[in-house]
Design an enzyme around this catalytic site. Structure first.
Site, PDB file in Angstrom:
ATOM      1  NE  ARG A  60      25.116  47.778  22.331  1.00  0.00           N
ATOM      2  CZ  ARG A  60      24.938  47.076  23.433  1.00  0.00           C
ATOM      3  NH1 ARG A  60      24.464  45.862  23.355  1.00  0.00           N
ATOM      4  NH2 ARG A  60      25.240  47.560  24.601  1.00  0.00           N
ATOM      5  CE  LYS A 164      44.703  49.956  33.654  1.00  0.00           C
ATOM      6  NZ  LYS A 164      43.919  51.055  34.216  1.00  0.00           N
ATOM      7  CG  HIS A 194      48.027  55.862  29.669  1.00  0.00           C
ATOM      8  ND1 HIS A 194      47.283  55.134  30.555  1.00  0.00           N
ATOM      9  CD2 HIS A 194      48.236  57.056  30.263  1.00  0.00           C
ATOM     10  CE1 HIS A 194      47.059  55.857  31.636  1.00  0.00           C
ATOM     11  NE2 HIS A 194      47.626  57.032  31.487  1.00  0.00           N
ATOM     12  CE  LYS A 198      51.246  58.917  32.344  1.00  0.00           C
ATOM     13  NZ  LYS A 198      50.335  60.048  32.269  1.00  0.00           N
ATOM     14  CD  GLU A 232      44.623  58.960  39.466  1.00  0.00           C
ATOM     15  OE1 GLU A 232      44.222  59.461  38.413  1.00  0.00           O
ATOM     16  OE2 GLU A 232      44.315  57.816  39.846  1.00  0.00           O
ATOM     17  CG  ASP A 251      42.628  51.770  37.917  1.00  0.00           C
ATOM     18  OD1 ASP A 251      42.252  51.472  36.774  1.00  0.00           O
ATOM     19  OD2 ASP A 251      42.692  52.947  38.332  1.00  0.00           O
ATOM     20  CG  HIS A 256      49.333  52.617  34.542  1.00  0.00           C
ATOM     21  ND1 HIS A 256      49.225  52.238  33.231  1.00  0.00           N
ATOM     22  CD2 HIS A 256      48.100  53.083  34.897  1.00  0.00           C
ATOM     23  CE1 HIS A 256      47.991  52.480  32.804  1.00  0.00           C
ATOM     24  NE2 HIS A 256      47.288  52.975  33.802  1.00  0.00           N
ATOM     25  CE  LYS A 356      41.282  56.322  40.686  1.00  0.00           C
ATOM     26  NZ  LYS A 356      41.726  56.902  39.412  1.00  0.00           N
TER      27      LYS A 356
END
Ligand code: BG6
Length: 506
Positions: A60, A164, A194, A198, A232, A251, A256, A356
């Protein structure tokens, strides 16, 4: 002579992309600037895009073509890695970028896109790939509008790539599918994960099926259990609002990590092509045991990070992150113990964990083999010296594969020590490995969906995850239950200890 090697296609490196137009919805968003444009630029730099290739971006925010190009140039300076950004080349690339501002609800936008496609195509039919990189809640609308405007059909292939998350749960995944199926054939619908792009995940297939010596061991007789870790160190990085609704299980695990699991455990396919490879992945996903609600607590552990001081820095807890509700019950850590109920894997636990703000960024798959049937090297004190073989498929960042085995220590007596045998991508190939998005974009443009997800795979994954999500949603956990910078909640050690196992420290 015709090659009889059934894997000949694996060795085929050159993708041929016909004249194409890539239309990106959500073109001023984060994914576009961080991943898509840098991947396209690299493909361009390496001469992998056809001479007639164009990108039309939409969002937009008003931009002229020039202003949009300038912004992409600035972003490339920040996000392009391992590739020079030279003026001449950039100018040639920039000429292929166009921008149309507009609201996705407005049919006029699609009319403008259609005219631009015609103008850029001239007399040569161009394939068109529509890339949905907007907020997921806009996907059904975008697909409906593509159908209503007639843009879903043309004089050459028209495909859609969906980022996703594919649905927030089973219901919404099926709803989205109804919209997609009304506009595009399944063979033209590219659902991206994704991780499948890899190099190290693709290499699992080569490792298993292009070598004769591993596959005979790849089953319940020799493998004790499997651990899949995706840790992570970062927090939610400005994505608090999205993440609060998603959580770690949705997530990372639903997509994944279940795909990685399927890649490690699926049966061999007959041919490296989209149909057979995806059939086998789907079959594996459908063989994962689905828990009843009362089985969930024993087989899963949710976690959420709290504040901590790490390396002299004060890290906020999840509930203190920007955009996050101070009472959020979101899982920022998820550990699950799964079983594949088929002949090959019956009884072999698969532990998956992701989170995380763990101590470091590392994704790997550890295959723990059974111990030798008898320890013939016990020391006089009777202490066991033999540790079982361990194979680690290192997905990132230190890409490679290692095998741990026992070796005699130099010197008198028969004292043992585990040693490693190591394959390392960097030193073996000496070239940079392409980013997942380069591989996947090229595949979508070339019309090869092998590394994309089919709807039956999406649904099989939701089937596994839904009962866990439901139970977690209805259970009060005392969050936060791990400190930022640690390996997750203590309860996740119990998850393995119950099976006589322990998490590796990667
Ligand atoms: C994304 C998740 O799909 O994958 C992110 O939404 C996560 O939360 C990311 O950080 C991890 O991807 P990678 O390639 O960095 O392992």
């Amino acid at each position: 002579m015709v090659s009889e090697n059934p894997f000949a296609e694996v060795l085929e490196d050159v993708r041929s992309v016909p004249p194409s137009v890539l239309v990106i919805f959500g073109a001023s968003g984060d994914l576009t600037r961080r991943k898509l444009i840098p991947a396209l630029y690299r493909l361009f730099h390496e001469g992998k895009l056809p001479s007639s290739f164009y990108v039309i971006g939409n969002s937009r925010t008003p931009f002229t073509d020039e202003a949009y190009r300038q912004r992409q140039f600035e972003d490339l300076q920040q996000f392009l890695k391992d590739t020079p950004l030279e003026q001449d080349e950039w100018q040639r690339f920039a000429k292929r970028l166009f921008y149309i501002a507009g609201d996705m609800k407005d049919l006029g936008l699609y009319q403008q896109i259609s005219e631009k496609i015609d103008e850029l195509s001239g007399d040569t039919p161009h394939e068109v790939v529509f890339y949905l990189s907007t907020q997921p809640s806009f996907y059904p609308l975008a697909v409906d509008m593509l159908r209503e405007s007639g843009l879903n059909k043309g004089n050459a292939s028209r495909r859609v790539v969906v980022e996703k998350p594919i649905g927030h749960d089973m219901q919404s995944a099926q709803d989205l599918e109804r919209h997609l199926a009304a506009a595009f054939d399944e063979s033209d619908t590219y659902r991206i994960d994704h991780y499948l792009g890899k190099e190290t995940v693709q290499n699992i297939l080569a490792f298993r099926f292009a070598n004769g010596i591993f596959e005979p061991l790849w089953n319940r007789r020799y493998i004790d259990h499997i651990q899949i870790t995706a840790a992570e160190s970062i927090g939610v990085e400005g994505r608090g609002a999205y993440y609060q609704e998603a959580g770690a299980l949705r997530d990372m695990v639903q997509n994944h990590l279940l795909q990685v699991m399927a890649t490690v455990m699926m049966e061999p396919y007959t041919r490296f092509a989209a149909g057979p490879v995806r059939d086998e992945r789907a079959k594996l996903l459908r063989s994962i045991r689905i828990y009843k609600p009362d089985e969930v607590p024993e087989h899963s552990v949710p976690g959420q990070y709290g504040p901590a001081r790490v390396g002299g820095e004060d890290l906020p807890g999840f509930r203190e992150e920007e955009g996050v509700d101070p009472k959020a019950g979101t899982d920022t850590y998820a550990a699950v113990k799964l079983f594949v109920d088929n002949w090959r894997w019956s009884g072999v636990p698969v532990y998956i964990r992701t989170g995380k703000r763990l101590p470091k960024r590392v994704t790997d798959v550890a295959i723990q083999f059974r111990a030798a049937p008898k320890n013939m090297f016990a020391s006089r004190s009777g202490e066991a010296e033999v540790t079982p073989n361990l194979m680690i498929l290192r997905i990132q960042p230190d890409e490679g594969i290692s095998l741990r085995f026992q070796s005699k220590r130099p010197g008198s007596g028969m004292r043992l020590r585990p040693v490693g045998m190591d394959f390392n991508y960097g030193s073996s190939f000496g070239t940079r490995t392409p980013e997942a998005y380069e591989t996947l974009l090229l595949d979508a443009l070339a019309g090869d969906p092998t590394l994309y997800i089919r709807q039956d795979m999406v649904e099989a994954s939701w089937q596994v995850v839904m009962p866990i999500l439901e139970v977690w949603r209805n259970t009060r956990v005392d969050f936060p239950n791990y400190e930022a910078g640690t390996w997750g909640p203590a309860a996740s050690d119990g998850l393995l200890a119950r099976g006589g196992h322990a998490w590796r420290r990667p």
